[in-house]
Write a protein that holds these residues in place. Sequence first.
Motif, short mmCIF file in Angstrom:
data_model
loop_
_atom_site.label_atom_id
_atom_site.label_comp_id
_atom_site.label_asym_id
_atom_site.label_seq_id
_atom_site.Cartn_x
_atom_site.Cartn_y
_atom_site.Cartn_z
N PRO A 164 -49.72 -16.21 -29.82
CA PRO A 164 -48.30 -16.41 -29.88
C PRO A 164 -48.35 -17.59 -30.78
O PRO A 164 -47.01 -17.46 -31.41
CB PRO A 164 -48.06 -16.38 -28.44
N THR A 165 -48.61 -18.38 -31.42
CA THR A 165 -48.64 -19.21 -32.37
C THR A 165 -48.06 -18.82 -33.74
O THR A 165 -46.98 -19.43 -34.94
CB THR A 165 -49.51 -20.79 -32.53
N LEU A 166 -49.33 -17.53 -34.02
CA LEU A 166 -48.87 -17.50 -35.80
C LEU A 166 -47.79 -16.23 -35.14
O LEU A 166 -47.26 -16.43 -36.55
CB LEU A 166 -49.77 -16.38 -35.70
N HIS A 167 -47.26 -15.76 -34.62
CA HIS A 167 -46.13 -14.50 -33.95
C HIS A 167 -44.54 -16.00 -34.64
O HIS A 167 -43.59 -15.28 -34.76
CB HIS A 167 -46.36 -14.36 -32.65
N LYS A 168 -44.69 -17.29 -34.18
CA LYS A 168 -43.68 -17.82 -33.47
C LYS A 168 -43.50 -18.55 -35.08
O LYS A 168 -42.79 -18.89 -35.81
CB LYS A 168 -44.04 -18.89 -32.82
N LEU A 169 -44.23 -18.78 -36.22
CA LEU A 169 -44.88 -19.39 -38.07
C LEU A 169 -44.10 -18.25 -38.70
O LEU A 169 -43.22 -19.37 -39.63
CB LEU A 169 -46.16 -19.87 -38.08
N THR A 171 -41.84 -14.46 -39.89
CA THR A 171 -41.34 -12.84 -38.70
C THR A 171 -41.95 -11.94 -39.94
O THR A 171 -41.33 -10.66 -39.81
CB THR A 171 -39.57 -13.08 -39.06
N SER A 172 -43.18 -11.96 -40.49
CA SER A 172 -43.24 -11.03 -41.26
C SER A 172 -44.48 -10.23 -40.53
O SER A 172 -46.10 -10.89 -40.00
CB SER A 172 -43.85 -11.20 -43.08
N SER A 173 -44.81 -9.46 -40.46
CA SER A 173 -45.92 -8.73 -40.18
C SER A 173 -47.72 -9.00 -41.05
O SER A 173 -46.92 -9.16 -42.62
CB SER A 173 -46.07 -7.33 -41.00
N PHE A 174 -48.59 -9.02 -40.44
CA PHE A 174 -49.74 -9.75 -41.55
C PHE A 174 -49.85 -8.79 -42.39
O PHE A 174 -50.33 -8.73 -44.03
CB PHE A 174 -50.81 -9.63 -40.41
N LYS A 175 -49.37 -7.93 -42.73
CA LYS A 175 -50.06 -6.43 -43.35
C LYS A 175 -49.61 -6.56 -44.89
O LYS A 175 -49.74 -6.18 -45.88
CB LYS A 175 -49.84 -4.83 -43.19
N ASP A 176 -47.89 -7.69 -44.43
CA ASP A 176 -47.06 -7.97 -46.18
C ASP A 176 -47.05 -9.51 -46.28
O ASP A 176 -46.14 -9.73 -46.86
CB ASP A 176 -45.44 -7.93 -45.24
N VAL A 181 -54.93 -16.30 -43.51
CA VAL A 181 -54.25 -17.00 -41.86
C VAL A 181 -55.32 -17.90 -41.54
O VAL A 181 -56.56 -17.91 -41.68
CB VAL A 181 -54.41 -15.57 -41.17
N ASP A 182 -54.58 -19.08 -41.64
CA ASP A 182 -55.52 -19.86 -40.63
C ASP A 182 -55.61 -20.06 -39.10
O ASP A 182 -54.72 -20.00 -38.65
CB ASP A 182 -55.07 -21.86 -41.09
N ILE A 183 -57.00 -20.47 -38.60
CA ILE A 183 -56.99 -20.16 -37.17
C ILE A 183 -57.50 -21.89 -36.57
O ILE A 183 -58.88 -21.50 -37.20
CB ILE A 183 -57.40 -18.91 -36.79
N PRO A 184 -57.58 -22.33 -36.12
CA PRO A 184 -58.69 -23.07 -35.64
C PRO A 184 -59.85 -22.00 -35.53
O PRO A 184 -60.09 -22.14 -34.37
CB PRO A 184 -57.92 -23.74 -33.86
N GLY A 185 -61.16 -23.24 -35.88
CA GLY A 185 -61.90 -22.81 -35.87
C GLY A 185 -63.08 -21.76 -36.46
O GLY A 185 -64.11 -21.36 -36.29
#
Length: 487
Positions: A164-169, A171-176, A181-185
């Motif tokens: 949900p946090t990534l979704h807010k950061l 408006t693009s899809s991951f594929k684009d 991608v930085d995810i805690p841990g």
Amino acid sequence: MMEKADICHIVMYPSPGRGHLMSLVELAQSLLRRHPSLAITVLISSPPHLLPSIIPYLSSVSSATPSIAFRHLPPSPSPSLSSAPTAFSDDPAMYFEYARLNNPNLYHDLSELLSDSQPSQKPKALVVDFFYSVAAEVAAALRLPTYYFLPAGANPLAAFLYLPTLHKLTTSSFKDLDGNVDIPGVPPIPAKHMPSRMLDRSSRIYGHFLETSTRLAESAGLISNTFEALEPRALKAISEGLCVPDGRTPPVYCIGPLVAADDHISKHECLIWLDSQPSQSVLFMSFGSMGVFSSKQLREIAHALEKSGVRFLWVVRYPPPHDEMWRNLAIKPEDDPGIDEILPSGFTERTKDRGLVLKSWAPQVAVLSHDSVGGFLSHCGWNSVMEAVFAGVPMIVWPLYAEQKLNRAYLAWDLKLVLAVAESEGGFVTTDELAERVSELMLSEKGREVRGRAAEMRNEARQALSEGGSSRVAMAKLVDSFKKGMM
């Protein structure tokens, strides 16, 4: 003799398919082995076409573990979901939608269980498969705490909680997206290596995952098939609330590795063959229940095995129905042409003194536990990873779908517990690349180093499951949480 008042009754709700069901039932059996005061009801919600594959399994579990009761819900009211044989394998969004349609049936059965005249028999908690997250709506209406079981590790769990946090950061899809991608841990990974069903934010399945990620954070607890010594960094980030920065983080219970005690009824032919092989000399190759390759890729694998010269046990599945091979043979997949027709001409004859090819299935836990097995080429599915870690077998990983590239990022590049093949943009792996990785694992000094790390992690896994170990402690805390009861 245990008094009924001492029994804690919980309900488990797996999503359709034998693999999902078996994972949750293994959790049930593991809990009962150490906490016999539990009584567990497993609600079966499977389309009619899937039932024949699971009924024998349910019967065997019922006989061996009477404390597990199976209760069948009526099939989904939608004919398109309950009768299409390929719907679930072709479109995992069907899992989520089938669960939503079955919520009225779930409400009915849970209400019956809760209205039992004997208080000791009332369920205290609902443990739900990840894909059946919508069941939380029913549990909330009945004031029943919901726990989610994830047959995955802490790194994917951190990613799902942070979605949900990534979704807010962006408006693009991951594929684009370019870059990482930085995810805690979690080790930085290319955006395109996120779980495959999350790559397109306009797809139905992405929407389901986003909804589920929110539900995970709102649950009574998260149950993960991992152990603390394997993924300490991801677990620390989750426990410190870094993956849910705008809300609460539920407790995470790391109760793994969950490994079936035995997955073969009698002595399988491959185990007899392994008995005749030298210690730690055989490379076992299996790619999960959905790991299917094109005929072109299968030929590359076969050529790599010949080039490497290693001993091997290879589980082969036929190519998909649209593969060119079927056109060339002028037959349909169900006509079963035989393994020799899909592998290079003469391959099985040339390698018969050092290799064995099996069609579709092998008793994986028993194979990995065999002394002759010295390596495992896998799709990096988490159940397979846990089985290999528990057996101390070093791995080559070749991610194919789901969260497997995320698993690879941690296991190969961060933990350096496995070797990884390098695939092209389309996922193709060449003969030379695969032969080099196979030789590296089975014949080189680097392979011996990986073997040493695998042995160390095996010891950590077994320590986690021993008396006073982290997974045993987590399991006890989970059962205590169950016993607290209603919301």
